[in-house]
Design a protein around this motif. Structure first.
Motif, PDB file in Angstrom:
ATOM      1  N   ASP A   1     -69.355 -27.683  69.403  1.00  0.00           N
ATOM      2  CA  ASP A   1     -69.283 -27.511  70.847  1.00  0.00           C
ATOM      3  C   ASP A   1     -67.869 -27.232  71.335  1.00  0.00           C
ATOM      4  N   TYR A   2     -66.869 -27.696  70.615  1.00  0.00           N
ATOM      5  CA  TYR A   2     -65.493 -27.620  71.115  1.00  0.00           C
ATOM      6  C   TYR A   2     -65.087 -26.175  71.403  1.00  0.00           C
ATOM      7  N   HIS A   3     -65.398 -25.267  70.485  1.00  0.00           N
ATOM      8  CA  HIS A   3     -65.114 -23.844  70.704  1.00  0.00           C
ATOM      9  C   HIS A   3     -66.398 -23.030  70.786  1.00  0.00           C
ATOM     10  N   ARG A   4     -67.521 -23.722  71.049  1.00  0.00           N
ATOM     11  CA  ARG A   4     -68.830 -23.100  71.192  1.00  0.00           C
ATOM     12  C   ARG A   4     -69.180 -22.240  69.964  1.00  0.00           C
ATOM     13  N   LEU A   5     -69.115 -22.891  68.807  1.00  0.00           N
ATOM     14  CA  LEU A   5     -69.538 -22.253  67.574  1.00  0.00           C
ATOM     15  C   LEU A   5     -70.996 -22.601  67.316  1.00  0.00           C
ATOM     16  N   LYS A   6     -71.610 -21.885  66.405  1.00  0.00           N
ATOM     17  CA  LYS A   6     -72.965 -22.211  65.991  1.00  0.00           C
ATOM     18  C   LYS A   6     -72.906 -23.263  64.885  1.00  0.00           C
ATOM     19  N   GLY A   7     -73.947 -24.078  64.805  1.00  0.00           N
ATOM     20  CA  GLY A   7     -73.978 -25.121  63.791  1.00  0.00           C
ATOM     21  C   GLY A   7     -73.812 -24.575  62.393  1.00  0.00           C
ATOM     22  N   GLU A   8     -74.459 -23.436  62.116  1.00  0.00           N
ATOM     23  CA  GLU A   8     -74.361 -22.860  60.769  1.00  0.00           C
ATOM     24  C   GLU A   8     -72.960 -22.326  60.488  1.00  0.00           C
ATOM     25  N   GLN A   9     -72.231 -21.923  61.539  1.00  0.00           N
ATOM     26  CA  GLN A   9     -70.838 -21.510  61.339  1.00  0.00           C
ATOM     27  C   GLN A   9     -69.976 -22.698  60.930  1.00  0.00           C
ATOM     28  N   VAL A  10     -70.230 -23.845  61.548  1.00  0.00           N
ATOM     29  CA  VAL A  10     -69.510 -25.061  61.156  1.00  0.00           C
ATOM     30  C   VAL A  10     -69.863 -25.443  59.723  1.00  0.00           C
ATOM     31  N   ASP A  11     -71.130 -25.422  59.405  1.00  0.00           N
ATOM     32  CA  ASP A  11     -71.581 -25.799  58.056  1.00  0.00           C
ATOM     33  C   ASP A  11     -70.909 -24.956  56.975  1.00  0.00           C
ATOM     34  N   ALA A  12     -70.684 -23.691  57.271  1.00  0.00           N
ATOM     35  CA  ALA A  12     -70.168 -22.770  56.259  1.00  0.00           C
ATOM     36  C   ALA A  12     -68.724 -23.058  55.866  1.00  0.00           C
ATOM     37  N   VAL A  13     -67.977 -23.734  56.745  1.00  0.00           N
ATOM     38  CA  VAL A  13     -66.532 -23.886  56.488  1.00  0.00           C
ATOM     39  C   VAL A  13     -66.036 -25.325  56.518  1.00  0.00           C
ATOM     40  N   ILE A  14     -66.853 -26.269  56.940  1.00  0.00           N
ATOM     41  CA  ILE A  14     -66.325 -27.607  57.202  1.00  0.00           C
ATOM     42  C   ILE A  14     -65.808 -28.282  55.935  1.00  0.00           C
ATOM     43  N   ALA A  15     -66.380 -27.966  54.791  1.00  0.00           N
ATOM     44  CA  ALA A  15     -65.920 -28.585  53.542  1.00  0.00           C
ATOM     45  C   ALA A  15     -64.487 -28.184  53.215  1.00  0.00           C
ATOM     46  N   ASP A  16     -64.049 -27.009  53.723  1.00  0.00           N
ATOM     47  CA  ASP A  16     -62.699 -26.510  53.458  1.00  0.00           C
ATOM     48  C   ASP A  16     -61.797 -26.570  54.684  1.00  0.00           C
ATOM     49  N   SER A  17     -62.209 -27.318  55.694  1.00  0.00           N
ATOM     50  CA  SER A  17     -61.475 -27.337  56.967  1.00  0.00           C
ATOM     51  C   SER A  17     -60.348 -28.358  56.997  1.00  0.00           C
ATOM     52  N   GLY A  18     -60.315 -29.244  56.013  1.00  0.00           N
ATOM     53  CA  GLY A  18     -59.336 -30.326  56.027  1.00  0.00           C
ATOM     54  C   GLY A  18     -59.865 -31.605  56.632  1.00  0.00           C
ATOM     55  N   LEU A  19     -61.054 -31.555  57.230  1.00  0.00           N
ATOM     56  CA  LEU A  19     -61.668 -32.753  57.781  1.00  0.00           C
ATOM     57  C   LEU A  19     -62.389 -33.518  56.673  1.00  0.00           C
ATOM     58  N   VAL A  20     -62.559 -34.828  56.885  1.00  0.00           N
ATOM     59  CA  VAL A  20     -63.206 -35.649  55.858  1.00  0.00           C
ATOM     60  C   VAL A  20     -64.454 -36.304  56.439  1.00  0.00           C
ATOM     61  N   PRO A  21     -65.508 -36.447  55.628  1.00  0.00           N
ATOM     62  CA  PRO A  21     -66.741 -37.073  56.132  1.00  0.00           C
ATOM     63  C   PRO A  21     -66.567 -38.579  56.303  1.00  0.00           C
ATOM     64  N   VAL A  22     -67.114 -39.105  57.382  1.00  0.00           N
ATOM     65  CA  VAL A  22     -67.074 -40.546  57.663  1.00  0.00           C
ATOM     66  C   VAL A  22     -68.424 -40.949  58.236  1.00  0.00           C
ATOM     67  N   THR A  23     -68.664 -42.249  58.265  1.00  0.00           N
ATOM     68  CA  THR A  23     -69.806 -42.774  59.005  1.00  0.00           C
ATOM     69  C   THR A  23     -69.278 -43.614  60.151  1.00  0.00           C
ATOM     70  N   VAL A  24     -69.987 -43.585  61.259  1.00  0.00           N
ATOM     71  CA  VAL A  24     -69.576 -44.339  62.443  1.00  0.00           C
ATOM     72  C   VAL A  24     -70.726 -45.239  62.874  1.00  0.00           C
ATOM     73  N   GLU A  25     -70.409 -46.477  63.088  1.00  0.00           N
ATOM     74  CA  GLU A  25     -71.393 -47.463  63.540  1.00  0.00           C
ATOM     75  C   GLU A  25     -72.122 -46.975  64.789  1.00  0.00           C
ATOM     76  N   GLY A  26     -73.438 -46.941  64.749  1.00  0.00           N
ATOM     77  CA  GLY A  26     -74.235 -46.571  65.910  1.00  0.00           C
ATOM     78  C   GLY A  26     -74.452 -45.088  66.090  1.00  0.00           C
ATOM     79  N   TRP A  27     -73.787 -44.265  65.264  1.00  0.00           N
ATOM     80  CA  TRP A  27     -73.994 -42.827  65.372  1.00  0.00           C
ATOM     81  C   TRP A  27     -75.112 -42.429  64.420  1.00  0.00           C
TER      82      TRP A  27
END
Length: 395
Positions: A230-256
């Motif tokens: 939503d931040y730059h109004r991308l499509k979900g599949e566009q995020v999926d295609a690059v998120i592993a190489d984006s520098g972000l790390v997967p986490v879990t959040v209580e209640g999410w």
């Protein structure tokens, strides 16, 4: 299909909230040395909107983080003045946004998409596009009115041929909005307005998306796939295609309920520091996505400017009140001369009263008001303590 790593970090709901606040510039000492331009670079996008109550939303974004920064300084930081190189450009991101000029190459994917778009809502008259480009080349920066008229009739949607042409040139990247003049876009050729080193569409879509997903994750601190998209109004599949190489790390959040991703730098040190107390624009990136705002703050917010007056619950431009890292109420403001009017106020309870008073008085001073008047209050028993707090803060 890309195999994603399993989350190794678990965050409490409170930790996620504080990470989000720090990432958005509301926790810890504000970086006054880098000023408004620093806020823009940090957020990566500042949304524009026509509504002006206390001020326009892009001014409120800087004010909410830096305090009573001069409004002229805000405009100077965003727009090109004279022959100075631009610090930003206006383009379609979360919505119409001011973006750091350094990110021009990373919106190549969107410019390409617009060029390949088969359908437009406005018809482009023959020759209008070339004529607009030729006129800008010959005469320099111009508004749509100066290019031949913004509208054919008084209807907001009934654009002239010149307006259709220059807006399409903006989407294609041949034209840039270099400033706003009386809230009208001032257009110039990209070849004059964008530094030569940045003026290219060389990056492929994957490189562009990887950059924007990483920037969104850093600006949010922590977010779900939907938050990041939503931040730059991308499509979900566009995020999926690059998120592993984006520098972000997967986490879990209580209640999410959904998986989340975080900026590793946000996880490296606990978020500490002073909380900002302020009024927020409904278009502020801390709260612009309703589902995220409800998930993080337990606060349901809806802009009612476009809701019929009789159906509004909280008012035309109700601004959330941020204090102590929580959203503690909302106020629908207006100005009458040198008085800031709180037309409608909703508060969580008595503990929110001092925070609202501080926020109202600071905002009043910023827009050159010397008094504050409260009209409707959802909890009338809070009027007396609020009046007393306002009197103390104004003294």
């Amino acid at each position: 299909m890309t195999t994603l790593p399993r989350p190794t970090t678990e965050l409490s709901a409170d930790e996620a909230r504080r990470i989000a606040l720090r990432a958005q510039g509301f926790l810890g000492a504000p970086d006054r040395r880098s000023g408004v331009r620093g806020v823009l670079r940090h957020l990566g996008a500042v949304q524009l909107d026509t509504i002006s109550v206390l001020a326009r939303s892009h001014e409120l974004i800087a004010y909410a983080r830096l305090g009573a920064v001069g409004r002229a300084a805000v405009e100077e930081a965003y727009w090109r003045r004279g022959q100075q190189p631009p610090h930003s450009f206006e383009y379609w991101s979360h919505a119409a946004c001011i973006l750091p000029i350094e990110e021009w190459p990373h919106f190549a994917f969107r410019r390409r998409a617009y060029r390949n778009r088969p359908h437009w809502n406005h018809e482009l008259p023959d020759g209008a596009y070339d004529l607009v480009v030729k006129q800008l080349r010959a005469e320099g920066p111009l508004t749509a009115t100066e290019l031949g008229g913004a509208k054919r009739t008084s209807e907001w949607w009934d654009w002239s041929g010149a307006k259709v042409a220059v807006e399409r040139a903006l989407m294609y990247g041949e034209v840039v909005c270099v400033e706003r003049r009386g809230w009208k876009r001032v257009y110039d050729l990209a070849e004059r307005a964008v530094p030569a080193a940045l003026l290219h569409d060389d990056l492929d879509d994957t490189e562009c998306l990887r950059r924007l997903v990483g920037l969104a994750g850093r600006a949010l601190g922590v977010g779900t796939r939907a938050d990041i998209a939503d931040y730059h109004r991308l499509k979900g599949e566009q995020v999926d295609a690059v998120i592993a190489d984006s520098g972000l790390v997967p986490v879990t959040v209580e209640g999410w309920a959904k998986p989340a991703w975080a900026d590793p730098r946000a996880l490296a040190s606990p978020p500490r520091g002073r909380h900002r107390t302020t009024l927020l624009s409904p278009f502020d990136s801390l709260v612009w996505e309703r589902a995220r705002t409800e998930r993080i703050f337990g606060f349901t917010h809806r802009l009612e400017a476009y809701v019929p007056k009789q159906k509004r619950v909280h008012g035309y431009f109700a601004m959330p009140v941020l204090s102590g890292g929580r959203l503690v109420g909302r106020v629908d403001p207006a100005r009458e001369g040198r008085t800031l009017v709180a037309k409608q106020v909703a508060l969580d309870g008595p503990r929110a009263v001092p925070a609202l008073a501080r926020a109202l008085v600071e905002a009043a001073g910023w827009v050159d008001c010397t008094d504050v008047r409260v009209e409707r209050l959802d909890r009338e028993e809070l009027r007396e303590p609020l009046t007393a707090e306002l009197a103390h803060a104004l003294a």
